[in-house]
Design an enzyme around this catalytic site. Structure first.
Site, PDB file in Angstrom:
ATOM      1  N   HIS A  93      86.748  36.898  58.793  1.00 41.80           N
ATOM      2  CA  HIS A  93      85.755  37.944  59.050  1.00 41.80           C
ATOM      3  C   HIS A  93      86.485  39.262  59.309  1.00 41.80           C
ATOM      4  O   HIS A  93      87.594  39.264  59.840  1.00 41.80           O
ATOM      5  CB  HIS A  93      84.874  37.560  60.252  1.00 41.80           C
ATOM      6  CG  HIS A  93      83.675  38.448  60.377  1.00 41.80           C
ATOM      7  ND1 HIS A  93      83.735  39.696  60.946  1.00 41.80           N
ATOM      8  CD2 HIS A  93      82.396  38.282  59.968  1.00 41.80           C
ATOM      9  CE1 HIS A  93      82.536  40.258  60.882  1.00 41.80           C
ATOM     10  NE2 HIS A  93      81.699  39.428  60.295  1.00 41.80           N
ATOM     11  N   GLU A 141      81.620  42.028  52.592  1.00 43.53           N
ATOM     12  CA  GLU A 141      81.041  42.925  53.600  1.00 43.53           C
ATOM     13  C   GLU A 141      81.916  44.179  53.733  1.00 43.53           C
ATOM     14  O   GLU A 141      83.005  44.095  54.304  1.00 43.53           O
ATOM     15  CB  GLU A 141      81.040  42.264  54.987  1.00 43.53           C
ATOM     16  CG  GLU A 141      80.269  40.978  55.103  1.00 43.53           C
ATOM     17  CD  GLU A 141      80.050  40.598  56.569  1.00 43.53           C
ATOM     18  OE1 GLU A 141      78.913  40.248  56.889  1.00 43.53           O
ATOM     19  OE2 GLU A 141      80.996  40.667  57.382  1.00 43.53           O
TER      20      GLU A 141
END
Ligand code: G3P
Length: 222
Positions: A93, A141
């Site tokens: 992430h 993202e």
């Protein structure tokens, strides 16, 4: 509808910590049942067992280390994550970046423990690189849009279509999610239009006055 996946990352938001993680997971479960759309939740490590044992919902870890059993301290061990009740894990992430070698080792460790893998990426080239490691999903993202409330599907559609195209070339078995700033039904609908199979999201739901109402809106345009 059944191939669409929504993953709600609770991060370290207080609204998703401890007992609050169970409340949000229950809202996800209710909306998943009503809509027929798969919704998974990614709580903090210490809440994985709490959520998985109290709510019948797929639980993902927010991170996983590649260490095996033995003389290792302070790590997130794949076997322990699986035994806590998780079915999968996020890897790399933007808020928990790894090196390429570590991403590869983490994907392998997760697979060995029977955990599904979502490797997060920040642009088209990293999406292509992640696909070469054969995770189940790549979630693209753009970091600058994370937590912004500005949906990637509107602000940077090219990073989604570009990732879908690049991943298809490298490894067609890998499914694509996108995330950052997603909160509304139109954002999810646009994400699917761009070729992703779902979204990874956080603040728009976790910090909403009513996470359940926000989730209902999210699935309303499918
Ligand atoms: O993991 C999901 C995330 O990074 C996106 O966050 O708050 O923009 O939905 P948010």
């Amino acid at each position: 509808i059944s191939s669409i996946l929504i993953v709600l990352n609770l991060k370290t938001y207080l609204e998703g910590t401890g007992e609050n993680s169970v409340r949000i997971a229950q809202a996800c479960k209710d909306v998943a049942d009503d809509s027929g759309i798969d919704i998974a939740v990614a709580p903090q490590f210490c809440d994985i067992y709490r959520v998985a044992s109290q709510v019948d919902i797929p639980v993902y870890s927010q991170h996983l280390d590649s260490v095996g059993a033995g003389s290792f301290t302070g790590h997130a061990f794949s076997r322990c994550i699986k035994d806590a009740g998780a079915v999968g894990t996020l890897i790399n992430h933007s808020e928990r970046r790894l090196t390429l070698a570590e991403i590869d080792a983490s994907v392998q460790a997760a697979k060995k423990s029977g955990l599904a893998t979502i490797v997060c990426t920040n642009n088209v080239p990293t999406s292509a690189a992640a696909a070469a490691l054969s995770p189940d999903y790549v979630a693209v993202e753009p970091p600058e849009l994370i937590g912004s409330g500005i949906p990637v599907s509107k602000a940077d559609p090219a990073v989604v279509t570009g990732s879908v195209e690049a991943i298809l070339k490298v490894n067609p078995a890998v499914k694509v999610l996108c995330g950052a700033g997603i909160s509304k039904g139109e954002d999810l609908a646009a994400a699917l239009e761009l070729g992703s199979v779902g979204v990874l999201l956080a603040s728009g739901i976790v910090k909403a006055a009513s996470p359940k109402a926000a989730l209902e809106d999210l699935v309303s345009k499918i």
